[in-house]
Scaffold this active site. Structure first.
Site, PDB file in Angstrom:
ATOM      1  N   HIS A   1       4.773   0.480   1.131  1.00  0.00           N
ATOM      2  CA  HIS A   1       5.160  -0.304   2.292  1.00  0.00           C
ATOM      3  C   HIS A   1       4.148  -1.419   2.532  1.00  0.00           C
ATOM      4  CE1 HIS A   1       2.260   2.614   3.849  1.00  0.00           C
ATOM      5  NE2 HIS A   1       2.066   1.816   4.898  1.00  0.00           N
TER       6      HIS A   1
ATOM      7  N   HIS B   1       0.022   5.727   0.991  1.00  0.00           N
ATOM      8  CA  HIS B   1      -0.914   6.761   1.419  1.00  0.00           C
ATOM      9  C   HIS B   1      -0.623   8.035   0.625  1.00  0.00           C
ATOM     10  CE1 HIS B   1      -1.766   3.928   4.529  1.00  0.00           C
ATOM     11  NE2 HIS B   1      -0.593   4.078   5.097  1.00  0.00           N
TER      12      HIS B   1
ATOM     13  N   GLU C   1       2.601   8.331   8.638  1.00  0.00           N
ATOM     14  CA  GLU C   1       2.404   7.537   9.845  1.00  0.00           C
ATOM     15  C   GLU C   1       3.737   7.119  10.450  1.00  0.00           C
ATOM     16  OE1 GLU C   1      -0.074   4.546   8.069  1.00  0.00           O
ATOM     17  OE2 GLU C   1       1.599   3.158   7.781  1.00  0.00           O
TER      18      GLU C   1
ATOM     19  N   ARG D   1      -4.173   0.405  -2.363  1.00  0.00           N
ATOM     20  CA  ARG D   1      -3.610  -0.944  -2.327  1.00  0.00           C
ATOM     21  C   ARG D   1      -3.277  -1.443  -3.723  1.00  0.00           C
ATOM     22  NH1 ARG D   1      -8.090  -0.650   0.974  1.00  0.00           N
ATOM     23  NH2 ARG D   1      -7.636  -0.812   3.218  1.00  0.00           N
TER      24      ARG D   1
ATOM     25  N   GLN E   1       0.809  -1.215   0.000  1.00  0.00           N
ATOM     26  CA  GLN E   1       0.000   0.000   0.000  1.00  0.00           C
ATOM     27  C   GLN E   1       0.842   1.264   0.000  1.00  0.00           C
ATOM     28  OE1 GLN E   1      -1.363   0.832   4.433  1.00  0.00           O
ATOM     29  NE2 GLN E   1      -1.607  -1.352   3.956  1.00  0.00           N
TER      30      GLN E   1
END
Length: 429
Positions: free
Chosen positions: A292, A124, A159, A311, A122
């Protein structure tokens, strides 16, 4: 030393200001558990003191994301949603500093993550791509929560993960030279496609082409057979080397992922990515745009308050390979480590800072008689990972046992934790 591992300090001291009269009190939380198929059936129930029921409890969400907000604990029924409270009382909940910067919403989401199997491959999105994707899907008529929706909000999602157990992951791309070395001795149509892309352009452009070739293989009628041929080649090499040598870890990763997701070319994408092991207390920062996949382990994760996940494989959920390729960075680089500050005496405090505005994490091992001062203002979420903690502010105090948590509003003023406990606090730097 990693460039991000630099000296850092908390933004304010605990005596920075008094609590605001008439503000919100300390708010104990009830937090939702997300049951994804890769989750551990035991780790989160153990933290919460519950009997496992066999359900894969993957994530515990502590925050105000509207998809699964925490609730303020109330006797006799469901309490108020934290997102509703923050939206209605942003001045008390967030403080002017945070509300002026991010609007009337909690800018971070804290999670406890428990993975027995690999999460999806995936990425972001960065801020402008998150906004564009969200508005595009809204115009196309995809309602909130639709299973084919990739952009669930208009926010970016950098994140940071801090390991509570040995934690395995893939993050960021290897150099073309490193990938070429891992391909030596392997064969098959997909391996040949990756090798050709890197030989033609041994650069970021070649890494992108190689990734595109593997992701595009999902649409081929021969995908399962092509993946099986490449994985078989990896298995033969792994047996021939006795599971040792320079390719052993990469080979084992491919084989594990192929067993979990047969026929998925994402298992082969792992050869392009850096393999990472975090020991307990070690952390990794994943910026928006970095490809990642978390593989296994137990950790505390904090992120900008978003649920945007694009994804490209290793999942039973919606795959949006074109969106991932649009949003991903293919520049080879090692995984980023956040800046870390260790302080304290008998009570030890470790603060992790990433180069983002929305969040920071502080872990504290507190011993009796040596209370620890944590973030002095703004919205804070405190979780007791172990032991028995007392959270103290100018507006009152609250006892937290293992697995219990609370929201500390800005209006409560400076925050101190006492007792014998291991706690984590998410806050806005």
């Amino acid at each position: 030393m990693d460039a991000l591992t630099a000296r850092t300090t908390l933004r304010a001291t605990p005596a920075a200001r008094a609590p605001r009269a008439g503000g919100l009190p300390l708010l104990p939380l009830d937090n939702p558990v997300r049951a994804y198929d890769w989750g551990s059936p035991t780790r989160i129930p153990d933290l919460l003191g519950r009997e496992p029921d066999g359900t894969p409890a993957a994530e515990l969400w502590l925050g105000a994301h509207p998809a699964a907000p925490s609730r303020v604990r109330a006797q006799g029924g469901a309490g108020r949603r934290l997102d509703d409270l923050v939206g209605a009382e942003p001045h008390d909940a967030l403080g002017r500093r945070v509300a002026d910067r991010f609007g009337p919403r909690l800018p971070f989401l804290l999670k406890v993550l428990a993975a027995d199997r690999a999460l999806s491959l995936q990425v972001h999105p960065r801020p402008h791509l998150a906004r564009a994707g969200y508005h595009r899907e809204t115009r196309d008529g995809l309602p909130a929560g639709h299973p084919r929706r990739s952009f669930h909000d208009d926010q970016h999602k950098p994140e940071m993960i801090v390991a509570l157990s040995p934690f395995e992951a893939l993050a960021g791309f290897r150099s073309p030279r490193s990938v070429a070395g891992l391909l030596d001795g392997l064969d098959g149509v997909l391996v040949d496609a990756v090798r050709a892309a890197l030989a033609e352009r041994p650069s970021t452009a070649g890494v992108r082409s190689a990734t595109e070739a593997l992701v595009a293989a999902r649409r081929s009628p021969s995908c399962a057979a092509d993946v099986a041929a490449a994985v078989g080649s990896v298995a033969r090499r792994h047996r021939a080397t006795g599971g040792s040598g320079p390719t052993a870890r990469a080979d084992a990763t491919v084989l594990d992922l192929a067993e979990q997701h047969p026929g998925d070319p994402g298992a082969l994408v792992s050869l392009l990515l850096n393999r990472v092991t975090l020991e307990p207390g070690e952390a990794m920062y994943v910026p928006a745009g970095e490809v990642h996949a978390y593989l296994s382990g137990f950790g505390v994760e904090v992120m900008a308050a978003s649920d945007n996940v694009l994804r490209a494989g290793l999942t039973t959920k919606h795959v949006d390979a074109s969106a991932l390729l649009e949003c991903a960075s293919f520049a080879p680089r090692p995984p980023a480590r956040p800046a870390t500050l260790v302080s304290g005496g008998e009570s030890v405090v470790v603060t992790y800072r990433a180069p983002v505005e929305e969040f920071a994490l502080t872990f504290a091992d507190v011993v009796p008689g040596e209370p620890v001062a944590l973030a002095a203002d703004g919205p804070r979420v405190v979780l007791a990972l172990d032991g028995d903690a007392t959270v103290l502010t100018g507006s009152g105090e609250l006892r937290l046992r293992r697995g219990e948590s609370c929201f500390v509003p800005d209006s409560a003023g400076p925050l101190t934790v006492d007792g014998a406990a291991h706690v984590v606090c998410a806050w806005v730097p």
